[in-house]
Write a protein that holds these residues in place. Structure first.
Motif, PDB file in Angstrom:
ATOM      1  N   SER A 153       0.842  -1.188   0.000  1.00 15.76           N
ATOM      2  CA  SER A 153       0.000   0.000   0.000  1.00 15.76           C
ATOM      3  C   SER A 153       0.876   1.236   0.000  1.00 15.76           C
ATOM      4  O   SER A 153       2.003   1.205   0.483  1.00 15.76           O
ATOM      5  CB  SER A 153      -0.935   0.018   1.211  1.00 15.76           C
ATOM      6  OG  SER A 153      -0.199   0.030   2.417  1.00 15.76           O
ATOM      7  N   GLY A 154       0.343   2.313  -0.587  1.00 16.14           N
ATOM      8  CA  GLY A 154       1.031   3.592  -0.534  1.00 16.14           C
ATOM      9  C   GLY A 154       2.102   3.816  -1.571  1.00 16.14           C
ATOM     10  O   GLY A 154       2.787   4.846  -1.525  1.00 16.14           O
ATOM     11  N   PHE A 155       2.285   2.869  -2.500  1.00 17.48           N
ATOM     12  CA  PHE A 155       3.261   3.092  -3.561  1.00 17.48           C
ATOM     13  C   PHE A 155       2.828   2.324  -4.801  1.00 17.48           C
ATOM     14  O   PHE A 155       1.971   1.448  -4.750  1.00 17.48           O
ATOM     15  CB  PHE A 155       4.676   2.687  -3.132  1.00 17.48           C
ATOM     16  CG  PHE A 155       4.866   1.226  -2.822  1.00 17.48           C
ATOM     17  CD1 PHE A 155       4.608   0.730  -1.549  1.00 17.48           C
ATOM     18  CD2 PHE A 155       5.340   0.341  -3.787  1.00 17.48           C
ATOM     19  CE1 PHE A 155       4.801  -0.617  -1.246  1.00 17.48           C
ATOM     20  CE2 PHE A 155       5.535  -1.001  -3.504  1.00 17.48           C
ATOM     21  CZ  PHE A 155       5.266  -1.486  -2.230  1.00 17.48           C
ATOM     22  N   ARG A 156       3.472   2.661  -5.931  1.00 18.06           N
ATOM     23  CA  ARG A 156       3.129   2.053  -7.205  1.00 18.06           C
ATOM     24  C   ARG A 156       3.692   0.647  -7.255  1.00 18.06           C
ATOM     25  O   ARG A 156       4.855   0.439  -7.538  1.00 18.06           O
ATOM     26  CB  ARG A 156       3.679   2.895  -8.358  1.00 18.06           C
ATOM     27  CG  ARG A 156       3.320   2.363  -9.722  1.00 18.06           C
ATOM     28  CD  ARG A 156       3.846   3.273 -10.826  1.00 18.06           C
ATOM     29  NE  ARG A 156       3.733   2.634 -12.134  1.00 18.06           N
ATOM     30  CZ  ARG A 156       4.659   1.848 -12.653  1.00 18.06           C
ATOM     31  NH1 ARG A 156       5.775   1.624 -12.011  1.00 18.06           N
ATOM     32  NH2 ARG A 156       4.487   1.295 -13.840  1.00 18.06           N
ATOM     33  N   PHE A 157       2.858  -0.294  -6.988  1.00 19.56           N
ATOM     34  CA  PHE A 157       3.227  -1.699  -6.822  1.00 19.56           C
ATOM     35  C   PHE A 157       3.806  -2.300  -8.085  1.00 19.56           C
ATOM     36  O   PHE A 157       4.811  -3.013  -8.051  1.00 19.56           O
ATOM     37  CB  PHE A 157       1.974  -2.444  -6.378  1.00 19.56           C
ATOM     38  CG  PHE A 157       2.152  -3.898  -6.067  1.00 19.56           C
ATOM     39  CD1 PHE A 157       1.515  -4.852  -6.835  1.00 19.56           C
ATOM     40  CD2 PHE A 157       2.900  -4.307  -4.988  1.00 19.56           C
ATOM     41  CE1 PHE A 157       1.639  -6.188  -6.534  1.00 19.56           C
ATOM     42  CE2 PHE A 157       3.034  -5.645  -4.676  1.00 19.56           C
ATOM     43  CZ  PHE A 157       2.397  -6.589  -5.454  1.00 19.56           C
ATOM     44  N   GLY A 158       3.187  -2.019  -9.209  1.00 24.49           N
ATOM     45  CA  GLY A 158       3.511  -2.722 -10.444  1.00 24.49           C
ATOM     46  C   GLY A 158       4.907  -2.480 -10.981  1.00 24.49           C
ATOM     47  O   GLY A 158       5.370  -3.214 -11.839  1.00 24.49           O
ATOM     48  N   GLY A 159       5.586  -1.483 -10.517  1.00 24.38           N
ATOM     49  CA  GLY A 159       6.901  -1.183 -11.038  1.00 24.38           C
ATOM     50  C   GLY A 159       8.036  -1.912 -10.347  1.00 24.38           C
ATOM     51  O   GLY A 159       9.208  -1.709 -10.672  1.00 24.38           O
ATOM     52  N   LYS A 183      -4.988  -6.328  -6.584  1.00 25.19           N
ATOM     53  CA  LYS A 183      -5.029  -6.282  -5.118  1.00 25.19           C
ATOM     54  C   LYS A 183      -3.711  -5.843  -4.516  1.00 25.19           C
ATOM     55  O   LYS A 183      -3.559  -5.832  -3.295  1.00 25.19           O
ATOM     56  CB  LYS A 183      -5.407  -7.665  -4.566  1.00 25.19           C
ATOM     57  CG  LYS A 183      -6.805  -8.115  -4.929  1.00 25.19           C
ATOM     58  CD  LYS A 183      -7.132  -9.451  -4.281  1.00 25.19           C
ATOM     59  CE  LYS A 183      -8.556  -9.866  -4.598  1.00 25.19           C
ATOM     60  NZ  LYS A 183      -8.906 -11.179  -3.974  1.00 25.19           N
ATOM     61  N   ASN A 184      -2.750  -5.501  -5.377  1.00 23.69           N
ATOM     62  CA  ASN A 184      -1.421  -5.091  -4.886  1.00 23.69           C
ATOM     63  C   ASN A 184      -0.854  -6.119  -3.913  1.00 23.69           C
ATOM     64  O   ASN A 184      -0.309  -5.765  -2.850  1.00 23.69           O
ATOM     65  CB  ASN A 184      -1.486  -3.723  -4.206  1.00 23.69           C
ATOM     66  CG  ASN A 184      -1.630  -2.599  -5.194  1.00 23.69           C
ATOM     67  OD1 ASN A 184      -1.564  -2.800  -6.407  1.00 23.69           O
ATOM     68  ND2 ASN A 184      -1.836  -1.403  -4.704  1.00 23.69           N
ATOM     69  N   THR A 185      -0.961  -7.377  -4.280  1.00 22.96           N
ATOM     70  CA  THR A 185      -0.556  -8.451  -3.376  1.00 22.96           C
ATOM     71  C   THR A 185       0.239  -9.511  -4.127  1.00 22.96           C
ATOM     72  O   THR A 185      -0.115  -9.870  -5.256  1.00 22.96           O
ATOM     73  CB  THR A 185      -1.782  -9.092  -2.706  1.00 22.96           C
ATOM     74  OG1 THR A 185      -2.492  -8.084  -1.975  1.00 22.96           O
ATOM     75  CG2 THR A 185      -1.376 -10.199  -1.751  1.00 22.96           C
ATOM     76  N   VAL A 186       1.285  -9.972  -3.484  1.00 15.46           N
ATOM     77  CA  VAL A 186       2.057 -11.120  -3.962  1.00 15.46           C
ATOM     78  C   VAL A 186       1.846 -12.261  -2.986  1.00 15.46           C
ATOM     79  O   VAL A 186       1.828 -12.051  -1.768  1.00 15.46           O
ATOM     80  CB  VAL A 186       3.548 -10.764  -4.089  1.00 15.46           C
ATOM     81  CG1 VAL A 186       4.395 -12.014  -4.272  1.00 15.46           C
ATOM     82  CG2 VAL A 186       3.767  -9.804  -5.256  1.00 15.46           C
TER      83      VAL A 186
END
Length: 125
Positions: free
Chosen positions: A25-31, A76-79
């Motif tokens: 959370s709080g940042f651009r996950f995909g990069g 979901k910004n989850t791994v």
């Protein structure tokens, strides 16, 4: 606040399974690339698996190949780290961290921007 939060650890018998989650959370996950590593008492820190969220490349330590599977849900910004056929030697605190390039040997990132607080995995014999 930018952060990673691990969850899903617990106590399981040998041969059992657990699924760990690393929620961002709080940042651009995909990069980023997301690396799982573990730390057991008296043992060296060990890289377990890594996934590049840019292209989906996945890497595993020899000790977990064929048993662990890393995946991501970018919506979901989850791994996730699906751990099957668990062994007592898998007992450790598992951490996730966000960096830039996975290494084939699951070594540490040259630079880590975010990391979580860890989740305990205990495998009983």
């Amino acid at each position: 606040e930018a952060q990673l939060v691990e969850s899903g650890g617990g106590l399981v018998q040998a041969g059992g399974s657990l699924r760990l989650s690393c929620a961002a959370s709080g940042f651009r996950f995909g990069g980023y690339a997301i690396r799982w590593f573990r730390q057991a008492p008296g043992k060296e820190r060990e890289g377990v698996s890594c996934i590049s969220l840019n292209d989906g490349s996945k890497y595993y330590a020899d000790s977990v190949k064929g048993r662990f599977t890393i995946s991501s849900d970018n919506a979901k910004n989850t791994v996730y780290l699906q751990m099957n056929s668990l062994k007592p030697d898998d007992t450790a605190v598992y951490y996730c961290e966000a960096g830039y390039f996975c290494l084939i040997n699951i070594g540490p990132f040259e630079r880590t921007d975010y990391w979580g607080q860890g989740t305990q995995v205990t495998v009983s014999s």
